[in-house]
Design a protein around this motif. Structure first.
Motif, PDB file in Angstrom:
ATOM      1  N   GLN A   1      22.197 -14.183 -23.780  1.00 15.06           N
ATOM      2  CA  GLN A   1      21.356 -15.480 -24.256  1.00 15.06           C
ATOM      3  C   GLN A   1      22.125 -16.331 -25.457  1.00 15.06           C
ATOM      4  O   GLN A   1      22.410 -17.291 -25.649  1.00 15.06           O
ATOM      5  CB  GLN A   1      20.102 -15.641 -24.477  1.00 15.06           C
ATOM      6  CG  GLN A   1      19.139 -16.848 -24.751  1.00 15.06           C
ATOM      7  CD  GLN A   1      17.814 -16.561 -24.952  1.00 15.06           C
ATOM      8  OE1 GLN A   1      17.432 -15.692 -25.774  1.00 15.06           O
ATOM      9  NE2 GLN A   1      16.937 -17.417 -24.312  1.00 15.06           N
ATOM     10  N   GLN A   2      22.512 -15.209 -26.235  1.00 14.93           N
ATOM     11  CA  GLN A   2      23.375 -15.659 -27.654  1.00 14.93           C
ATOM     12  C   GLN A   2      25.043 -15.870 -27.237  1.00 14.93           C
ATOM     13  O   GLN A   2      25.559 -15.987 -28.372  1.00 14.93           O
ATOM     14  CB  GLN A   2      23.033 -14.699 -28.763  1.00 14.93           C
ATOM     15  CG  GLN A   2      21.630 -14.651 -28.896  1.00 14.93           C
ATOM     16  CD  GLN A   2      21.131 -13.366 -29.859  1.00 14.93           C
ATOM     17  OE1 GLN A   2      22.227 -12.715 -30.297  1.00 14.93           O
ATOM     18  NE2 GLN A   2      20.124 -13.400 -30.414  1.00 14.93           N
ATOM     19  N   ASP A   3      25.269 -15.624 -26.095  1.00 12.59           N
ATOM     20  CA  ASP A   3      26.762 -15.613 -25.750  1.00 12.59           C
ATOM     21  C   ASP A   3      27.236 -16.858 -25.408  1.00 12.59           C
ATOM     22  O   ASP A   3      28.243 -17.132 -24.618  1.00 12.59           O
ATOM     23  CB  ASP A   3      27.231 -14.698 -24.848  1.00 12.59           C
ATOM     24  CG  ASP A   3      28.467 -14.458 -24.692  1.00 12.59           C
ATOM     25  OD1 ASP A   3      29.248 -14.519 -25.741  1.00 12.59           O
ATOM     26  OD2 ASP A   3      28.989 -13.785 -23.817  1.00 12.59           O
ATOM     27  N   GLY A   4      26.618 -18.072 -25.994  1.00 16.42           N
ATOM     28  CA  GLY A   4      27.008 -19.475 -25.347  1.00 16.42           C
ATOM     29  C   GLY A   4      27.035 -20.053 -24.071  1.00 16.42           C
ATOM     30  O   GLY A   4      25.882 -19.448 -23.456  1.00 16.42           O
ATOM     31  N   GLU A   5      27.811 -20.920 -23.587  1.00 12.97           N
ATOM     32  CA  GLU A   5      27.501 -21.375 -22.458  1.00 12.97           C
ATOM     33  C   GLU A   5      27.868 -20.396 -21.334  1.00 12.97           C
ATOM     34  O   GLU A   5      27.304 -20.348 -20.230  1.00 12.97           O
ATOM     35  CB  GLU A   5      28.588 -22.702 -22.103  1.00 12.97           C
ATOM     36  CG  GLU A   5      28.532 -23.366 -20.876  1.00 12.97           C
ATOM     37  CD  GLU A   5      27.304 -23.972 -20.725  1.00 12.97           C
ATOM     38  OE1 GLU A   5      26.829 -24.536 -19.722  1.00 12.97           O
ATOM     39  OE2 GLU A   5      26.772 -24.334 -21.846  1.00 12.97           O
ATOM     40  N   ASP A   6      28.717 -19.408 -21.532  1.00 21.29           N
ATOM     41  CA  ASP A   6      28.965 -18.501 -20.351  1.00 21.29           C
ATOM     42  C   ASP A   6      27.597 -17.613 -19.977  1.00 21.29           C
ATOM     43  O   ASP A   6      27.302 -17.317 -18.889  1.00 21.29           O
ATOM     44  CB  ASP A   6      30.192 -17.387 -20.784  1.00 21.29           C
ATOM     45  CG  ASP A   6      31.735 -18.362 -20.897  1.00 21.29           C
ATOM     46  OD1 ASP A   6      31.510 -19.235 -20.199  1.00 21.29           O
ATOM     47  OD2 ASP A   6      32.493 -17.835 -21.359  1.00 21.29           O
ATOM     48  N   GLY A   7      27.205 -17.252 -21.327  1.00 22.05           N
ATOM     49  CA  GLY A   7      25.754 -16.340 -21.010  1.00 22.05           C
ATOM     50  C   GLY A   7      24.689 -17.216 -20.418  1.00 22.05           C
ATOM     51  O   GLY A   7      24.074 -16.473 -19.778  1.00 22.05           O
ATOM     52  N   ARG A   8      24.599 -18.221 -20.832  1.00 17.81           N
ATOM     53  CA  ARG A   8      23.616 -19.238 -19.985  1.00 17.81           C
ATOM     54  C   ARG A   8      23.882 -19.419 -18.902  1.00 17.81           C
ATOM     55  O   ARG A   8      22.671 -19.275 -17.934  1.00 17.81           O
ATOM     56  CB  ARG A   8      23.768 -20.612 -21.064  1.00 17.81           C
ATOM     57  CG  ARG A   8      22.385 -21.562 -20.453  1.00 17.81           C
ATOM     58  CD  ARG A   8      22.689 -23.014 -20.862  1.00 17.81           C
ATOM     59  NE  ARG A   8      23.837 -23.671 -20.368  1.00 17.81           N
ATOM     60  CZ  ARG A   8      23.616 -24.095 -19.085  1.00 17.81           C
ATOM     61  NH1 ARG A   8      22.470 -24.177 -18.248  1.00 17.81           N
ATOM     62  NH2 ARG A   8      24.758 -24.606 -18.349  1.00 17.81           N
ATOM     63  N   LYS A   9      24.940 -19.616 -18.281  1.00 18.79           N
ATOM     64  CA  LYS A   9      25.130 -19.573 -16.744  1.00 18.79           C
ATOM     65  C   LYS A   9      24.959 -18.471 -15.974  1.00 18.79           C
ATOM     66  O   LYS A   9      24.179 -18.644 -14.930  1.00 18.79           O
ATOM     67  CB  LYS A   9      26.907 -19.973 -16.692  1.00 18.79           C
ATOM     68  CG  LYS A   9      27.016 -21.227 -16.949  1.00 18.79           C
ATOM     69  CD  LYS A   9      28.581 -21.675 -16.696  1.00 18.79           C
ATOM     70  CE  LYS A   9      28.946 -23.126 -16.927  1.00 18.79           C
ATOM     71  NZ  LYS A   9      30.346 -23.471 -16.879  1.00 18.79           N
ATOM     72  N   LYS A  10      25.129 -17.227 -16.817  1.00 20.28           N
ATOM     73  CA  LYS A  10      24.789 -16.045 -16.108  1.00 20.28           C
ATOM     74  C   LYS A  10      23.244 -15.801 -16.022  1.00 20.28           C
ATOM     75  O   LYS A  10      22.824 -15.316 -14.987  1.00 20.28           O
ATOM     76  CB  LYS A  10      25.368 -14.780 -17.127  1.00 20.28           C
ATOM     77  CG  LYS A  10      25.607 -13.449 -16.089  1.00 20.28           C
ATOM     78  CD  LYS A  10      26.599 -13.640 -15.329  1.00 20.28           C
ATOM     79  CE  LYS A  10      27.088 -12.360 -14.526  1.00 20.28           C
ATOM     80  NZ  LYS A  10      28.092 -12.610 -13.404  1.00 20.28           N
ATOM     81  N   ILE A  11      22.519 -16.236 -16.989  1.00 19.06           N
ATOM     82  CA  ILE A  11      21.235 -16.192 -17.115  1.00 19.06           C
ATOM     83  C   ILE A  11      20.684 -17.206 -15.890  1.00 19.06           C
ATOM     84  O   ILE A  11      19.572 -16.609 -15.193  1.00 19.06           O
ATOM     85  CB  ILE A  11      20.516 -16.381 -18.390  1.00 19.06           C
ATOM     86  CG1 ILE A  11      20.753 -15.265 -19.430  1.00 19.06           C
ATOM     87  CG2 ILE A  11      18.969 -16.941 -18.431  1.00 19.06           C
ATOM     88  CD1 ILE A  11      20.350 -15.605 -20.702  1.00 19.06           C
TER      89      ILE A  11
END
Length: 438
Positions: free
Chosen positions: A101-111
């Motif tokens: 969640q704190q990993d920016g856009e890439d993390g948000r896409k994964k979630i």
């Protein structure tokens, strides 16, 4: 609101997004009227008519009546909403998800990807429970393996399709697509709600009584809407001062700002949690066909919100006390996992910010916690008022629960305000672009 929409249609880009959103909503309403092959579309209508239970009432409202009609969109976006809440809670509990969640856009896409997978799993689980649990009770015209499989995959595909439409609206339309789909479903029940009001309070009355009743109903609706708007928009602004720093020959910082803490910090989540805890045992009781005269059946009756405030059975209103306690507890719980006072205080300290009169660090965190404890109880009280008043009216006057009151009203107001702000922000961005281009 009307002024915002009128100005939005004057802007070509925003108008295209509004029309795209509208066409997607038309597709949804078309799908809501397509029946599932091999399903008795009147099964749940007859079931609701025979029983006084309201376990499926809210579920049917947020599906736009698709559940009661057993259309291909019967599950609507409820699996997606549930999976989003579960993923949000797991993000707090599982460090790996918190890092994503704190990993920016890439993390948000994964979630988002995990949320999709969980949505499909929940849709399969819910549709299987419906097809198998109610299939033997005449939900399916022919209870065979083929009809069960067709029903399960049709309902799951319908839920996945709505999830896809919601994401497309978010990307190419205006506002949050999932929220807009949910808003459409609730608003689609308005004609039937007004019909119920007319038959209960206006039909076969004298003109004078009809006028008085209509004015009272309209005034009640307006007051509830205004109160809900105030509840959704109210916030406590904590002043923050940033200390000035010298960089070279210039002095930077020294600005003042504020941290907005919403009064209704948890939104509608506490009500959904509390309602789920009360309705789930009732649904299971329907599956198992538990007799109302048994001990378990009596307990389920206490949990049934449609039995509260019934003049002929006042004892069942005791269940309301537990319901209110759960709303307050979930309001505190959800706020505690979504707002971390210590983290906010540490971030302020790192950036040179402080609350006037409060030392940075732990004292600031304690100050935030103290403010939150007062705000949460105010927000929870507001939620209770909005949700309980329709239950009281429904019980005393023996009318079916209206889809635009209580929990649904909080959702309607929240989504409308959110969408208007999204439209205004897009128009503002366009104006800035025009200024830069000039």
């Amino acid at each position: 609101m009307l002024t915002t929409l009128r100005n939005a249609f004057k802007v070509k880009d925003v108008r295209k997004k509004l029309l795209y959103t509208f066409m997607m909503l038309v597709v949804i309403r078309f799908g809501s009227n397509l029946p599932i092959p091999g399903v008795n579309t009147t099964f749940f209508k007859n079931l609701f008519a025979k029983q006084s239970g309201d376990a499926f009432g809210f579920f049917n409202a947020i599906t736009g009546g698709s559940f009661e009609n057993m259309s291909v969109l019967a599950l609507s976006i409820t699996p997606y909403i549930t999976s989003s809440i579960i993923i949000q809670l797991l993000t707090i509990a599982i460090p790996a998800l918190e890092e994503l969640q704190q990993d920016g856009e890439d993390g948000r896409k994964k979630i988002v990807e995990y949320t999709r997978y969980l949505t499909i799993a929940l849709a399969l689980l819910q549709s299987s429970a419906m097809a198998i649990g109610f299939g033997k009770q005449d939900l399916l015209l022919h209870y065979t393996i083929k009809s069960v499989v067709v029903t399960i995959f049709t309902m799951t595909a319908g839920s996945a399709f709505l999830m896809w439409i919601g994401e497309r609206i978010t990307e190419n339309g205006v506002g949050n697509g999932i929220s807009i789909v949910l808003l459409l479903n609730i608003l689609s029940s308005l004609p039937n709600d007004f019909k119920n009001l007319y038959e209960r309070f206006l039909k076969d009355q004298t003109v004078a009584r009809m006028v008085v009743a209509a004015v009272i109903i309209l005034a009640f609706i307006i007051i509830m809407v205004i109160f809900t708007i105030i509840l959704q928009d109210a916030e406590r602004r904590i002043p923050v001062q940033y200390s000035s720093k010298t960089q070279g020959r210039r002095s930077v910082g020294g600005t003042s700002s504020h941290i907005p803490l919403k009064v209704n910090t948890a939104g509608v989540i506490p009500v959904i949690f509390a309602s789920s805890i009360f309705s789930t045992p009732i649904v299971i009781g329907q599956f198992l066909q538990i007799n109302n005269g048994s001990i378990v059946g009596e307990i389920l009756t206490y949990m049934n919100s449609s039995m509260w405030f019934k003049p002929e059975a006042p004892k069942y209103s005791i269940g309301l006390i537990v319901y209110i306690i759960l709303i307050v507890l979930f309001a505190y719980f959800y706020t505690s996992i979504t707002f971390n006072p210590l983290e906010v205080a540490n971030n302020m300290k790192k950036s040179g910010g402080f609350v006037p009169g409060i030392r940075p660090g732990k004292p600031t965190s304690d100050y935030f916690s103290k403010i939150l404890s007062h705000i949460i109880i105010i927000g929870a009280t507001g939620l209770i008022i909005v949700c309980i008043i329709p239950i009281i009216i429904s019980g005393l006057f023996n009318i079916s629960r209206l889809s635009f009151t209580g929990t649904s009203l909080i959702i309607i107001v929240g989504v409308v305000l959110e969408t208007i702000k999204a439209i205004e922000s897009q128009m503002l961005v366009r104006n800035y672009r025009g200024f830069l281009l000039d």
